[in-house]
Design a protein around this motif. Sequence first.
Motif, PDB file in Angstrom:
ATOM      1  N   GLY A   1       0.778  -1.235   0.000  1.00 21.57           N
ATOM      2  CA  GLY A   1       0.000   0.000   0.000  1.00 21.57           C
ATOM      3  C   GLY A   1       0.805   1.277   0.000  1.00 21.57           C
ATOM      4  O   GLY A   1       0.312   2.308  -0.466  1.00 21.57           O
ATOM      5  N   THR A   2       2.049   1.240   0.534  1.00 24.66           N
ATOM      6  CA  THR A   2       2.831   2.466   0.643  1.00 24.66           C
ATOM      7  C   THR A   2       4.290   2.213   0.276  1.00 24.66           C
ATOM      8  O   THR A   2       4.783   1.093   0.359  1.00 24.66           O
ATOM      9  CB  THR A   2       2.797   3.034   2.086  1.00 24.66           C
ATOM     10  OG1 THR A   2       3.381   2.083   2.987  1.00 24.66           O
ATOM     11  CG2 THR A   2       1.376   3.334   2.515  1.00 24.66           C
ATOM     12  N   SER A   3       4.957   3.293  -0.116  1.00 17.35           N
ATOM     13  CA  SER A   3       6.404   3.290  -0.313  1.00 17.35           C
ATOM     14  C   SER A   3       6.985   4.260   0.704  1.00 17.35           C
ATOM     15  O   SER A   3       6.615   5.433   0.735  1.00 17.35           O
ATOM     16  CB  SER A   3       6.766   3.736  -1.735  1.00 17.35           C
ATOM     17  OG  SER A   3       6.269   2.822  -2.695  1.00 17.35           O
ATOM     18  N   ASP A   4       7.895   3.751   1.558  1.00 13.80           N
ATOM     19  CA  ASP A   4       8.404   4.529   2.682  1.00 13.80           C
ATOM     20  C   ASP A   4       9.916   4.671   2.597  1.00 13.80           C
ATOM     21  O   ASP A   4      10.620   3.723   2.218  1.00 13.80           O
ATOM     22  CB  ASP A   4       8.039   3.853   4.007  1.00 13.80           C
ATOM     23  CG  ASP A   4       6.543   3.809   4.243  1.00 13.80           C
ATOM     24  OD1 ASP A   4       5.875   4.797   3.880  1.00 13.80           O
ATOM     25  OD2 ASP A   4       6.044   2.809   4.774  1.00 13.80           O
ATOM     26  N   PHE A   5      10.406   5.837   2.987  1.00 16.73           N
ATOM     27  CA  PHE A   5      11.835   6.121   2.918  1.00 16.73           C
ATOM     28  C   PHE A   5      12.307   6.715   4.246  1.00 16.73           C
ATOM     29  O   PHE A   5      11.645   7.556   4.839  1.00 16.73           O
ATOM     30  CB  PHE A   5      12.130   7.115   1.785  1.00 16.73           C
ATOM     31  CG  PHE A   5      11.579   6.662   0.464  1.00 16.73           C
ATOM     32  CD1 PHE A   5      12.236   5.699  -0.287  1.00 16.73           C
ATOM     33  CD2 PHE A   5      10.385   7.168  -0.015  1.00 16.73           C
ATOM     34  CE1 PHE A   5      11.717   5.256  -1.490  1.00 16.73           C
ATOM     35  CE2 PHE A   5       9.849   6.731  -1.222  1.00 16.73           C
ATOM     36  CZ  PHE A   5      10.529   5.777  -1.958  1.00 16.73           C
TER      37      PHE A   5
ATOM     38  N   GLY B   1       7.104   9.321   2.979  1.00 19.69           N
ATOM     39  CA  GLY B   1       6.404   8.210   2.355  1.00 19.69           C
ATOM     40  C   GLY B   1       5.293   8.699   1.452  1.00 19.69           C
ATOM     41  O   GLY B   1       4.937   9.874   1.443  1.00 19.69           O
ATOM     42  N   VAL B   2       4.731   7.754   0.704  1.00 21.51           N
ATOM     43  CA  VAL B   2       3.636   8.066  -0.218  1.00 21.51           C
ATOM     44  C   VAL B   2       2.775   6.817  -0.360  1.00 21.51           C
ATOM     45  O   VAL B   2       3.280   5.691  -0.320  1.00 21.51           O
ATOM     46  CB  VAL B   2       4.188   8.522  -1.590  1.00 21.51           C
ATOM     47  CG1 VAL B   2       4.996   7.428  -2.276  1.00 21.51           C
ATOM     48  CG2 VAL B   2       3.069   9.028  -2.491  1.00 21.51           C
ATOM     49  N   GLY B   3       1.468   7.010  -0.493  1.00 23.90           N
ATOM     50  CA  GLY B   3       0.537   5.889  -0.627  1.00 23.90           C
ATOM     51  C   GLY B   3       0.505   5.331  -2.031  1.00 23.90           C
ATOM     52  O   GLY B   3      -0.569   5.160  -2.636  1.00 23.90           O
TER      53      GLY B   3
ATOM     54  N   GLY C   1       2.926  -1.414  -4.592  1.00 22.40           N
ATOM     55  CA  GLY C   1       2.569  -2.554  -5.438  1.00 22.40           C
ATOM     56  C   GLY C   1       1.115  -2.608  -5.837  1.00 22.40           C
ATOM     57  O   GLY C   1       0.787  -2.898  -6.994  1.00 22.40           O
ATOM     58  N   ASP C   2       0.207  -2.321  -4.896  1.00 18.27           N
ATOM     59  CA  ASP C   2      -1.221  -2.358  -5.230  1.00 18.27           C
ATOM     60  C   ASP C   2      -1.577  -1.300  -6.273  1.00 18.27           C
ATOM     61  O   ASP C   2      -2.473  -1.501  -7.097  1.00 18.27           O
ATOM     62  CB  ASP C   2      -2.070  -2.150  -3.977  1.00 18.27           C
ATOM     63  CG  ASP C   2      -2.153  -3.397  -3.111  1.00 18.27           C
ATOM     64  OD1 ASP C   2      -1.564  -4.430  -3.487  1.00 18.27           O
ATOM     65  OD2 ASP C   2      -2.811  -3.341  -2.049  1.00 18.27           O
ATOM     66  N   THR C   3      -0.895  -0.161  -6.221  1.00 18.98           N
ATOM     67  CA  THR C   3      -1.142   0.897  -7.204  1.00 18.98           C
ATOM     68  C   THR C   3      -0.753   0.431  -8.599  1.00 18.98           C
ATOM     69  O   THR C   3      -1.465   0.691  -9.580  1.00 18.98           O
ATOM     70  CB  THR C   3      -0.342   2.165  -6.854  1.00 18.98           C
ATOM     71  OG1 THR C   3      -0.559   2.497  -5.489  1.00 18.98           O
ATOM     72  CG2 THR C   3      -0.761   3.330  -7.734  1.00 18.98           C
TER      73      THR C   3
ATOM     74  N   ALA D   1       6.917   8.828 -10.514  1.00 18.45           N
ATOM     75  CA  ALA D   1       7.254  10.220 -10.215  1.00 18.45           C
ATOM     76  C   ALA D   1       6.868  10.577  -8.783  1.00 18.45           C
ATOM     77  O   ALA D   1       7.594  11.311  -8.090  1.00 18.45           O
ATOM     78  CB  ALA D   1       6.558  11.155 -11.197  1.00 18.45           C
ATOM     79  N   ALA D   2       5.734  10.061  -8.302  1.00 21.54           N
ATOM     80  CA  ALA D   2       5.317  10.313  -6.919  1.00 21.54           C
ATOM     81  C   ALA D   2       6.278   9.648  -5.934  1.00 21.54           C
ATOM     82  O   ALA D   2       6.573  10.201  -4.864  1.00 21.54           O
ATOM     83  CB  ALA D   2       3.894   9.801  -6.706  1.00 21.54           C
ATOM     84  N   ILE D   3       6.779   8.463  -6.282  1.00 22.86           N
ATOM     85  CA  ILE D   3       7.767   7.779  -5.448  1.00 22.86           C
ATOM     86  C   ILE D   3       9.048   8.606  -5.385  1.00 22.86           C
ATOM     87  O   ILE D   3       9.637   8.795  -4.310  1.00 22.86           O
ATOM     88  CB  ILE D   3       8.034   6.364  -5.993  1.00 22.86           C
ATOM     89  CG1 ILE D   3       6.827   5.459  -5.724  1.00 22.86           C
ATOM     90  CG2 ILE D   3       9.296   5.765  -5.386  1.00 22.86           C
ATOM     91  CD1 ILE D   3       6.906   4.096  -6.382  1.00 22.86           C
ATOM     92  N   GLU D   4       9.479   9.140  -6.528  1.00 24.46           N
ATOM     93  CA  GLU D   4      10.700   9.946  -6.548  1.00 24.46           C
ATOM     94  C   GLU D   4      10.511  11.228  -5.737  1.00 24.46           C
ATOM     95  O   GLU D   4      11.452  11.683  -5.057  1.00 24.46           O
ATOM     96  CB  GLU D   4      11.115  10.270  -7.975  1.00 24.46           C
ATOM     97  CG  GLU D   4      12.439  11.020  -8.048  1.00 24.46           C
ATOM     98  CD  GLU D   4      13.005  11.128  -9.451  1.00 24.46           C
ATOM     99  OE1 GLU D   4      14.212  11.402  -9.573  1.00 24.46           O
ATOM    100  OE2 GLU D   4      12.240  10.935 -10.425  1.00 24.46           O
TER     101      GLU D   4
END
Length: 429
Positions: free
Chosen positions: A192-196, A218-220, A223-225, A354-357
Amino acid sequence: MTPAAIGIDFGTTNSVVALAGADGSVVTRSFATKQGAVDAYRSALMFWREGRPPATRIAHVSGPDALDMALGMTTEHRFLQSLKTHLSSRAFQETRLFGKLFRLEDLIGVFLADLVAGLDGLAGTPLVSGRPVVFAGERPDEDLALGRLRTSYAEAGMSQVDFAYEPLGAAYWYARELTRPQTMLVADFGGGTSDFSVMRFEPGAAGRLEATPLSHAGVGVAGDTFDYRIIEHAISPRLGKGTQYRSFGKLLPIPAHYHAAFAQWHRLSLMKSRETMAELKALIRDAVEPDRLEDLLTVIEYDLGYELYRAVSAAKIALSGADDTVLRFEQTGISIERRITRNDFESWIAQDVAAIEAALDRALVEAGVAAEAIEAVFMTGGTSHVPAVRALFDRRFGRERIHVGDAFRSVASGLALLALDRARASVAA
């Protein structure tokens, strides 16, 4: 063994329990399945009704057993997954399963109780549970999410639980053998999320790690996205997205919210309500292409979400190693076949990458650390293997600084070590 500390990585897709010994050794709990023992316990529940009135009761299974039953169940049932994604949203308060009301906290509590069932020394053992840096959702309510999660643990018999950012757990696992100080970026990609997290580690006394968090972001999106993008472009049009229905002599588009909900795993299981089914049947009567909506209704009515998930996941995984693949889904009279190229997939997820970056950049800026000053990048989670994501990190940090950890064990194992260190520090104080 009776653990000295416990780490739990309650995930959107899979959950892992790690047990730390007093000597700092860590093992992950193993779960028996028909295919053999696994460490990753699928975050899924299956409910059904058994017995005859007045002795009818609601039965359930979780994890791998829930998946097995989802594939073979022919009677009425409810298959639930990705419950973690609802934690920060007030939109999901409760649901009825066979006439009984369940809050979200109740459902997650049922799952967590199964996850730790049979563990020795659970009461009173130091326990740290992971939590995302940013909970999934458009406007996540962190206080709501943590309150619900704490209630769920209490309902599962774990009233004393600490929380730590999931990337901190992954960092602890990677850094356990460090012999010199190091500034590290941890990238934890869940369902659900990518966290840094940017961390400064220094080896301390008695084998303990001195960890200084410099920033978290982090951003929501995870993988599910990416699964959602495949469904949105490759499957939903085949199930009526973009088609029309007749109303008072006019042609109107099929309401978008049906396919928006359908394409998200955590919402799919909740579509099987009397109201939604009645609305879809009414739309089918007036639809220009009723057969497509009939197939959508069949997916919902027969709880084919897991079969669909497997087909989408298989296509996503295949595209990590090939330039194209064929997504095939055949169930209960529905046949969907679509060739997908890696270029297609990467164009669909471009905004998500792009949102992950952007979240990565926030972590670096808040830490006051340039990318060049990061000595090591530790990546964990299935999405870390997606070529577009790996290319982003190769470009920003260079391949030689990147280390990829065990997608399932890293976070939970690090959380168990963190729980052990916190307990030792508390005793020392």
